[in-house]
Motif scaffolding. Structure first.
Motif, PDB file in Angstrom:
ATOM      1  N   ALA A 277      61.565  36.937 119.300  1.00 42.09           N
ATOM      2  CA  ALA A 277      62.343  35.988 118.498  1.00 42.09           C
ATOM      3  C   ALA A 277      61.985  36.204 117.041  1.00 42.09           C
ATOM      4  O   ALA A 277      60.812  36.399 116.688  1.00 42.09           O
ATOM      5  CB  ALA A 277      62.025  34.553 118.918  1.00 42.09           C
ATOM      6  N   ALA A 278      62.981  36.172 116.166  1.00 43.94           N
ATOM      7  CA  ALA A 278      62.768  36.393 114.737  1.00 43.94           C
ATOM      8  C   ALA A 278      63.443  35.287 113.935  1.00 43.94           C
ATOM      9  O   ALA A 278      64.474  34.734 114.356  1.00 43.94           O
ATOM     10  CB  ALA A 278      63.314  37.756 114.313  1.00 43.94           C
ATOM     11  N   ASP A 279      62.850  34.962 112.771  1.00 47.79           N
ATOM     12  CA  ASP A 279      63.447  33.934 111.925  1.00 47.79           C
ATOM     13  C   ASP A 279      64.545  34.547 111.049  1.00 47.79           C
ATOM     14  O   ASP A 279      64.857  35.746 111.153  1.00 47.79           O
ATOM     15  CB  ASP A 279      62.387  33.218 111.089  1.00 47.79           C
ATOM     16  N   GLU A 280      65.105  33.738 110.149  1.00 46.57           N
ATOM     17  CA  GLU A 280      66.246  34.198 109.344  1.00 46.57           C
ATOM     18  C   GLU A 280      65.877  35.323 108.382  1.00 46.57           C
ATOM     19  O   GLU A 280      66.744  36.044 107.902  1.00 46.57           O
ATOM     20  CB  GLU A 280      66.820  33.022 108.561  1.00 46.57           C
TER      21      GLU A 280
ATOM     22  N   GLY B  85      63.870  37.763 109.346  1.00 47.32           N
ATOM     23  CA  GLY B  85      63.512  38.897 110.172  1.00 47.32           C
ATOM     24  C   GLY B  85      62.059  38.922 110.608  1.00 47.32           C
ATOM     25  O   GLY B  85      61.635  39.862 111.296  1.00 47.32           O
ATOM     26  N   ARG B  86      61.278  37.911 110.229  1.00 48.06           N
ATOM     27  CA  ARG B  86      59.877  37.873 110.616  1.00 48.06           C
ATOM     28  C   ARG B  86      59.755  37.502 112.088  1.00 48.06           C
ATOM     29  O   ARG B  86      60.411  36.574 112.560  1.00 48.06           O
ATOM     30  CB  ARG B  86      59.110  36.871 109.768  1.00 48.06           C
ATOM     31  N   LEU B  87      58.886  38.210 112.816  1.00 43.89           N
ATOM     32  CA  LEU B  87      58.703  37.945 114.232  1.00 43.89           C
ATOM     33  C   LEU B  87      58.028  36.591 114.429  1.00 43.89           C
ATOM     34  O   LEU B  87      56.983  36.316 113.826  1.00 43.89           O
ATOM     35  CB  LEU B  87      57.846  39.047 114.865  1.00 43.89           C
ATOM     36  N   ARG B  88      58.640  35.746 115.262  1.00 46.07           N
ATOM     37  CA  ARG B  88      58.134  34.397 115.490  1.00 46.07           C
ATOM     38  C   ARG B  88      57.868  34.095 116.964  1.00 46.07           C
ATOM     39  O   ARG B  88      57.364  33.020 117.284  1.00 46.07           O
ATOM     40  CB  ARG B  88      59.127  33.377 114.943  1.00 46.07           C
TER      41      ARG B  88
END
Length: 316
Positions: free
Chosen positions: A58-61, A63-66
């Motif tokens: 899952a990635a945030d807006e 593009g960072r992996l969350r």
């Protein structure tokens, strides 16, 4: 909610950083990964094939992996161990619980669509007893709570002494405990005893003796055949004692301790020194707890298992 997608090899550094960081917090701790970058890397590599084929992220807006969920499919593709879900929620997020739940559910849905999950009908989770979000996740997906296990370990000088005892004792007892011999009858006996002692183990008996999962197996053979065995493997920082099985008629006379000492000595000889050795024991299994405490192991933490055996494969 974060955007969920299948993993790619390029995600690996971010996955290692994320999992290592969350593993340090009991409220996010999952049993199968270690707590160092090297251990997380080793665990992902052990999934088989390319880890990215067995993971979703899952990635945030930005593009960072969350978030990440990887799967270990066993028992000829019918059973899966979930390594996660891990979800990184920003500090002071106004809807932290909701974000975690929605992302975890989306990761699980995406993981179920992976090709490796086509025939899976049984699912297992194992997390720290303080990981209440995981307990809630399991309840939402109707995955019942199973056994609670305690992690026992030994480290430092106490471990060195235990390994040293094995090295000193072996020349005096060369025929008592041996590495699993290349004998089909012994292989069969170990597999049968293992499946009898641990019917729900991730590694079934035939696979254990085949060496496919990297186990080292030592056995105690008597005039009448197999008396017991111990199996384990070396990880980046520790030796892991995965299973100890003793013939029911021979329990309580010290065979288990003899086998564990020999196993640790063999692992040390094959792979070099490690920081610690560990084992997991079902809560209430006093005989096994006594075996390990008598060797100097101490209880470190408790983990809760969740298991479901009738998972319906998603429509494709």
């Amino acid at each position: 909610m974060y955007r969920v997608r299948t993993a790619s090899p390029a995600d690996l550094p971010s996955v290692i950083e994320l999992v290592t960081r969350l593993q340090a917090d009991p409220a996010h701790h999952i049993a199968y990964h270690g707590d160092s970058p090297a251990e997380v890397t080793e665990e992902l590599a052990g999934l088989g094939g390319d880890w990215a084929d067995l993971a979703v992220v899952a990635a945030d807006e930005n593009g960072r992996l969350r978030g990440v969920l990887s799967v270990e499919v066993v028992h000829e593709g019918t059973r899966v161990f979930l390594h996660g879900p891990y979800v990184d929620v920003p500090v002071n997020h106004p809807a932290a619980g909701q974000l975690w739940r929605r992302t975890a559910d989306a990761l699980f849905a995406a993981a179920r669509a992976l090709p490796a999950m086509t025939n899976v009908s049984a699912v297992d989770l194992l997390g720290h007893r303080d990981h209440r979000l995981l307990a809630d996740f399991a309840a939402r997906h109707e995955i019942p709570t199973g056994a609670t296990v305690r992690v026992f370990d030994i480290a430092g000088a106490a471990l060195d002494a235990l390994v040293g005892q094995a090295a000193q004792a072996q020349p005096r007892q060369p025929d008592r405990v041996v590495v699993l011999p290349d004998d089909p009858a012994v292989h069969t006996a170990v597999a049968v005893l293992h499946d009898r002692c641990f019917p729900n183990a991730p590694t079934p008996g035939p696979r254990l003796v085949s060496g496919e999962d990297g186990h080292t197996v030592v056995v105690l053979l008597g005039e009448g055949g197999l008396l017991g065995y111990a199996a384990g493997y070396a990880q980046e920082r520790e030796y892991y004692v995965d299973a100890v099985g003793v013939d029911p008629g021979m329990r309580g006379v010290g065979i288990g301790r003899l086998l564990v000492r020999r196993l640790l000595g063999e692992l040390a000889a094959r792979t070099g020194t490690r920081d610690r050795a560990s084992a997991t024991i079902n809560l209430g299994n006093e005989a096994s707890e006594h075996l390990f405490t008598a060797l100097g192991f101490g209880a470190r933490t408790e983990l809760v298992s969740y298991r479901r055996r009738d998972l319906t494969p998603p429509a494709r």
